[in-house]
Design an enzyme around this catalytic site. Sequence first.
Site, PDB file in Angstrom:
ATOM      1  CG  ASP A 148     120.414 -45.630  14.035  1.00 17.27           C
ATOM      2  OD1 ASP A 148     120.966 -44.571  13.901  1.00 17.27           O
ATOM      3  OD2 ASP A 148     119.912 -46.406  15.161  1.00 17.27           O
ATOM      4  CG  ASN A 153     122.054 -40.999  15.239  1.00 20.70           C
ATOM      5  OD1 ASN A 153     121.322 -41.947  14.964  1.00 20.70           O
ATOM      6  ND2 ASN A 153     121.581 -39.809  14.757  1.00 20.70           N
ATOM      7  CG  ASP A 212     118.318 -42.020  15.973  1.00 22.01           C
ATOM      8  OD1 ASP A 212     118.599 -42.825  15.292  1.00 22.01           O
ATOM      9  OD2 ASP A 212     118.087 -40.669  15.601  1.00 22.01           O
ATOM     10  CG  ASP A 259     121.863 -42.043  10.898  1.00 23.90           C
ATOM     11  OD1 ASP A 259     122.956 -42.554  10.339  1.00 23.90           O
ATOM     12  OD2 ASP A 259     121.647 -42.203  12.021  1.00 23.90           O
ATOM     13  CG  ASP A 279     112.820 -38.850  -4.763  1.00 17.51           C
ATOM     14  OD1 ASP A 279     112.084 -38.196  -5.665  1.00 17.51           O
ATOM     15  OD2 ASP A 279     113.325 -39.817  -4.462  1.00 17.51           O
ATOM     16  CG  ASP A 307     107.300 -38.077  -6.230  1.00 15.28           C
ATOM     17  OD1 ASP A 307     107.644 -39.222  -5.979  1.00 15.28           O
ATOM     18  OD2 ASP A 307     106.418 -37.461  -5.734  1.00 15.28           O
ATOM     19  CD  GLU A 363     106.980 -42.141  -9.133  1.00 14.30           C
ATOM     20  OE1 GLU A 363     106.696 -43.113  -8.475  1.00 14.30           O
ATOM     21  OE2 GLU A 363     106.690 -40.869  -8.899  1.00 14.30           O
ATOM     22  CG  HIS A 367     110.355 -45.818  -2.323  1.00 16.94           C
ATOM     23  ND1 HIS A 367     110.792 -45.335  -3.430  1.00 16.94           N
ATOM     24  CD2 HIS A 367     109.392 -44.702  -1.993  1.00 16.94           C
ATOM     25  CE1 HIS A 367     110.224 -44.594  -3.898  1.00 16.94           C
ATOM     26  NE2 HIS A 367     109.345 -44.058  -3.060  1.00 16.94           N
ATOM     27  CG  ASP A 368     106.508 -45.800  -4.378  1.00 15.55           C
ATOM     28  OD1 ASP A 368     106.343 -45.744  -3.086  1.00 15.55           O
ATOM     29  OD2 ASP A 368     106.559 -45.028  -5.304  1.00 15.55           O
TER      30      ASP A 368
HETATM   31  C1  NOJ Z   1     105.932 -41.573  -5.576  1.00 10.98           C
HETATM   32  C2  NOJ Z   1     106.604 -42.185  -4.577  1.00 10.98           C
HETATM   33  O1  NOJ Z   1     107.669 -43.046  -4.908  1.00 10.98           O
HETATM   34  C3  NOJ Z   1     105.965 -42.492  -3.411  1.00 10.98           C
HETATM   35  O2  NOJ Z   1     106.643 -43.159  -2.430  1.00 10.98           O
HETATM   36  C4  NOJ Z   1     105.209 -41.038  -3.019  1.00 10.98           C
HETATM   37  O3  NOJ Z   1     104.262 -41.639  -1.830  1.00 10.98           O
HETATM   38  C5  NOJ Z   1     104.664 -40.368  -4.041  1.00 10.98           C
HETATM   39  N1  NOJ Z   1     105.193 -40.451  -5.351  1.00 10.98           N
HETATM   40  C6  NOJ Z   1     103.713 -39.083  -3.771  1.00 10.98           C
HETATM   41  O4  NOJ Z   1     104.935 -38.339  -3.461  1.00 10.98           O
END
Ligand code: NOJ
Length: 551
Positions: free
Chosen positions: A28, A30, A32, A36, A105, A201, A255, A327-328
């Site tokens: 972060d 700034n 908040d 960012d 992305d 994606d 992906e 992140h998944d």
């Molecule tokens: C794959 C992405 O990596 C995930 O984070 C997202 O929730 C789903 N696709 C839907 O966009």
Amino acid sequence: MSSSSEVRNRDWYKRMSFYQIWIRSFADGNGDGIGDLYGVYDKLDYIKSLGVDGIWFSPIYPSPNADFGYDISDYKNIHPEYGDLDQFKKVLNRAHELGMKVIMDLVVNHTSDEHPWFIESRKGKDNPYSDYYIWRDKPNNWDSLFEGEAWEYDKIRGQYYLHIFAKKQPDLNMDNPKVREEVKSIMRFWLDMGVDGFREDVINFISKREGLPNGLPFLPAAKGMSHYKDGPHIHEYLAEFRKVCDEYDCFQLGEGPMTTVKSALNYLTGPTKSLDMMFSFDHMMADCFFTEYMHRPFSLVKLKKAFTKWQKALDGKGWNALYIENHDHPRIISRYGSEHHWRESGTMLAVSYLFQQGTPFIYQGQEIGMMNIRLTSIDQYVDVSSKTNYNTYHLKESVEKRLQRIHVSSRDSSRTPMQWDDSPHAGFSTAEPWFFVNSNYKKVNVAAEEKDDDSILNFYRRCIALRKSSDTLIYGKYNEFFPKHKELYIYERVLNNERYLIVCSFSRLPHRMRTPDPYKGKTGELVLCNYSDKPLKDDWLKPYEARVYRY
Ligand code: NOJ
């Protein structure tokens, strides 16, 4: 701009390693409480210091955040919480100055329901955007992957719309040529600005079977998937997008949820060569079935089988995108390693995948060994799919058991603020962060690990540098030894007269090292080991030990 054939032959991405930023939790700048682009700018030297050559930004566009950026309401802008286009250009230019590529992305299977196209589309059948989405008077039996049935009734339009993911993520109608023109225009917008490629994606979901027939149960909660995974027009549509990319010096990484090697090869080597790389998922299912929520005990044999299948199938034909975190998925040490042997298993897991053939991706925090967070109530979790899982499955179990299931499976575990130092909020922000900081931040943080030569962070640096220094580790053939061994993962990379032998112990106990036949009686040079006090010729591996030998 180069000609198509020149660009096609380019394979600069094969020599690279990438760092993934999920911006909301990165840094972060700034004050908040939300990560960012100002924070990213300040950390570019740190990213470069890892030895990586590029950055993949998870979505940073305006979004109502129903799925934290994967529900986009404006494709050609920056979410005001993260900065603006000028700040993005500064980050892009500085990254380029530092010799790093930047990929964005591209999320075009669906938009947010707050995207102006959807707001128009729902107004009625006469609207110019009417056919931008998939509307029906009667739903079919498909499931969404995030929130119950795949159809939601819209009162304004008086019809149902399709959403393969959350209700706030209506699927675009890619059969409409106007929609495909929009996608190309989005691509050009970012490529003209100077970005170097896209991570696309759920790209294998964008073409749906004509008539949208009912689906057979395919997997739990995925009825209908066989009618939209690798759908009928996918290669035509991707060929159109490929043409745009070929006008620039960029690459496309798709992906591919539930993709198989056979279908991946169609994308990577088929007549249109529509993608350069693909993120596959088989190796992320060594402790679960389909999603982490369907948990089962970790099996190294399953993991190795998945790794080797992809390594062998793509060798000489396609190119792998290597990852063990993003992140998944929950954090990998908490899954395939051991929080108790944090440093050892974190470094060993790095070795297990960074020396395979392919382009490695490292997710923010992975390089310092961040681990899963344990929250005390489902209300503290924010991820839409975690909430659905909690409220849908195993309802007869106790709250504790159900929370434990979320603890091991939630995507929120990999989305906690990055741990920069041991100051309040882990140095992520001067304000209260938007999400919980893992309480282990006093020990697990960048500043502490910078000072420790044996840290996970410095070990990642050594791995990345070693990989980059050797054509064998980049292009060499992959062979696995002892595939049925339940504790050891042993593979080699071979090119011309050079060989590397990579040995990883997934055991919390000391283990006798096995030497594959071609190596018996030969002495290799130990070029990397995650124990600094290791006697070189000892044939006993310590818990979670990893070694790389050169022959
Ligand atoms: C794959 C992405 O990596 C995930 O984070 C997202 O929730 C789903 N696709 C839907 O966009």
